[in-house]
Design a protein around this motif. Structure first.
Motif, PDB file in Angstrom:
ATOM      1  N   LEU A  33       0.832  -1.201   0.000  1.00  0.00           N
ATOM      2  CA  LEU A  33       0.000   0.000   0.000  1.00  0.00           C
ATOM      3  C   LEU A  33       0.868   1.254   0.000  1.00  0.00           C
ATOM      4  O   LEU A  33       0.605   2.205  -0.748  1.00  0.00           O
ATOM      5  N   ILE A  34       1.913   1.260   0.821  1.00  0.00           N
ATOM      6  CA  ILE A  34       2.826   2.404   0.865  1.00  0.00           C
ATOM      7  C   ILE A  34       3.518   2.575  -0.487  1.00  0.00           C
ATOM      8  O   ILE A  34       3.539   3.671  -1.051  1.00  0.00           O
ATOM      9  N   HIS A  35       4.086   1.501  -1.009  1.00  0.00           N
ATOM     10  CA  HIS A  35       4.846   1.548  -2.267  1.00  0.00           C
ATOM     11  C   HIS A  35       3.973   2.006  -3.438  1.00  0.00           C
ATOM     12  O   HIS A  35       4.401   2.812  -4.265  1.00  0.00           O
ATOM     13  N   SER A  36       2.753   1.517  -3.508  1.00  0.00           N
ATOM     14  CA  SER A  36       1.872   1.838  -4.631  1.00  0.00           C
ATOM     15  C   SER A  36       1.035   3.092  -4.387  1.00  0.00           C
ATOM     16  O   SER A  36       0.236   3.480  -5.233  1.00  0.00           O
ATOM     17  N   GLN A  37       1.224   3.707  -3.219  1.00  0.00           N
ATOM     18  CA  GLN A  37       0.496   4.919  -2.830  1.00  0.00           C
ATOM     19  C   GLN A  37      -1.021   4.712  -2.887  1.00  0.00           C
ATOM     20  O   GLN A  37      -1.761   5.551  -3.382  1.00  0.00           O
ATOM     21  N   GLN A  38      -1.438   3.574  -2.372  1.00  0.00           N
ATOM     22  CA  GLN A  38      -2.867   3.258  -2.274  1.00  0.00           C
ATOM     23  C   GLN A  38      -3.302   3.434  -0.826  1.00  0.00           C
ATOM     24  O   GLN A  38      -2.473   3.584   0.066  1.00  0.00           O
ATOM     25  N   LYS A  39      -4.591   3.392  -0.584  1.00  0.00           N
ATOM     26  CA  LYS A  39      -5.120   3.722   0.751  1.00  0.00           C
ATOM     27  C   LYS A  39      -5.624   2.513   1.537  1.00  0.00           C
ATOM     28  O   LYS A  39      -5.374   2.388   2.729  1.00  0.00           O
ATOM     29  N   ARG A  40      -6.361   1.603   0.862  1.00  0.00           N
ATOM     30  CA  ARG A  40      -7.044   0.541   1.600  1.00  0.00           C
ATOM     31  C   ARG A  40      -6.755  -0.816   0.981  1.00  0.00           C
ATOM     32  O   ARG A  40      -6.820  -0.989  -0.230  1.00  0.00           O
ATOM     33  N   GLY A  41      -6.458  -1.789   1.852  1.00  0.00           N
ATOM     34  CA  GLY A  41      -6.212  -3.144   1.391  1.00  0.00           C
ATOM     35  C   GLY A  41      -6.905  -4.163   2.274  1.00  0.00           C
ATOM     36  O   GLY A  41      -7.362  -3.843   3.378  1.00  0.00           O
ATOM     37  N   MET A  42      -6.945  -5.389   1.755  1.00  0.00           N
ATOM     38  CA  MET A  42      -7.563  -6.494   2.492  1.00  0.00           C
ATOM     39  C   MET A  42      -6.594  -7.667   2.516  1.00  0.00           C
ATOM     40  O   MET A  42      -5.994  -8.005   1.494  1.00  0.00           O
ATOM     41  N   ALA A  43      -6.467  -8.272   3.681  1.00  0.00           N
ATOM     42  CA  ALA A  43      -5.665  -9.484   3.844  1.00  0.00           C
ATOM     43  C   ALA A  43      -6.596 -10.601   4.290  1.00  0.00           C
ATOM     44  O   ALA A  43      -7.447 -10.389   5.155  1.00  0.00           O
ATOM     45  N   THR A  44      -6.440 -11.781   3.685  1.00  0.00           N
ATOM     46  CA  THR A  44      -7.251 -12.923   4.105  1.00  0.00           C
ATOM     47  C   THR A  44      -6.347 -14.091   4.450  1.00  0.00           C
ATOM     48  O   THR A  44      -5.247 -14.224   3.928  1.00  0.00           O
ATOM     49  N   MET A  45      -6.849 -14.927   5.336  1.00  0.00           N
ATOM     50  CA  MET A  45      -6.086 -16.103   5.739  1.00  0.00           C
ATOM     51  C   MET A  45      -7.060 -17.212   6.120  1.00  0.00           C
ATOM     52  O   MET A  45      -8.065 -16.959   6.772  1.00  0.00           O
ATOM     53  N   CYS A  46      -6.763 -18.412   5.645  1.00  0.00           N
ATOM     54  CA  CYS A  46      -7.562 -19.564   6.049  1.00  0.00           C
ATOM     55  C   CYS A  46      -6.705 -20.462   6.928  1.00  0.00           C
ATOM     56  O   CYS A  46      -5.479 -20.433   6.845  1.00  0.00           O
ATOM     57  N   GLY A  47      -7.356 -21.217   7.764  1.00  0.00           N
ATOM     58  CA  GLY A  47      -6.637 -22.106   8.655  1.00  0.00           C
ATOM     59  C   GLY A  47      -7.183 -23.512   8.575  1.00  0.00           C
ATOM     60  O   GLY A  47      -8.305 -23.730   8.121  1.00  0.00           O
ATOM     61  N   GLY A  48      -6.378 -24.447   9.015  1.00  0.00           N
ATOM     62  CA  GLY A  48      -6.812 -25.832   9.051  1.00  0.00           C
ATOM     63  C   GLY A  48      -8.114 -25.973   9.823  1.00  0.00           C
ATOM     64  O   GLY A  48      -8.342 -25.272  10.806  1.00  0.00           O
TER      65      GLY A  48
END
Length: 152
Positions: A125-140
């Motif tokens: 986000l910092i590098h691309s000068q964007q504002k909002r992101g989403m992170a997802t993670m799945c678990g066993g």
């Protein structure tokens, strides 16, 4: 050269410093970003790779945002088919997702995957000068989490 359709198990270490805005102000610190939304999800264990779908739906419901409101996505792609299933159901755009690689390309550092994903998203986000992101993670077992990160 070895082709992969799943992430390798890698050593890894990560640390994050999380605190309230009030505490950051008290300490004179300038935060880089804020966690502005969380979504939880689950599914049957045999479909564990698709569990981010429910977490993303939960996040969007709680934030009032749509998928189009996010400029970058970090998706824990433990398996290629897992990412494709989530992409199809959620509508992730490949040009905005895992732009610097993810689980398959970078490896799967068990024990710090969540921190690795959030830090990758933060710096993209910092590098691309964007504002909002989403992170997802799945678990066993079919559990999942979706996190909205907003640069300050």
């Amino acid at each position: 050269y070895q082709r992969r359709v799943h992430g390798g198990i890698n050593d890894g270490a990560a640390a994050l410093i999380l605190m309230s805005r009030e505490k950051a102000d008290e300490l004179g610190l300038k935060p880089l970003a804020a966690i502005t939304g969380l979504g939880k999800g689950a599914c049957a264990p045999e479909y564990m790779g698709e569990s981010p779908v429910n977490a993303v739906k939960n996040l969007l419901k709680h934030t009032g945002h749509t998928i189009e409101d996010y400029q970058r996505f970090e998706v824990n792609e433990a398996f290629a088919a897992q990412y494709l299933a989530c992409e199809k159901q959620i509508g992730f755009k490949r040009e905005l997702t895992n732009v610097n690689g993810s689980g398959i390309g970078l490896g799967h550092p068990v024990g710090c995957t969540g921190a690795r994903i959030l830090v990758s998203l933060l710096y993209e986000l910092i590098h691309s000068q964007q504002k909002r992101g989403m992170a997802t993670m799945c678990g066993g077992g079919g559990v999942s989490l979706a996190t909205e990160l907003t640069l300050l």
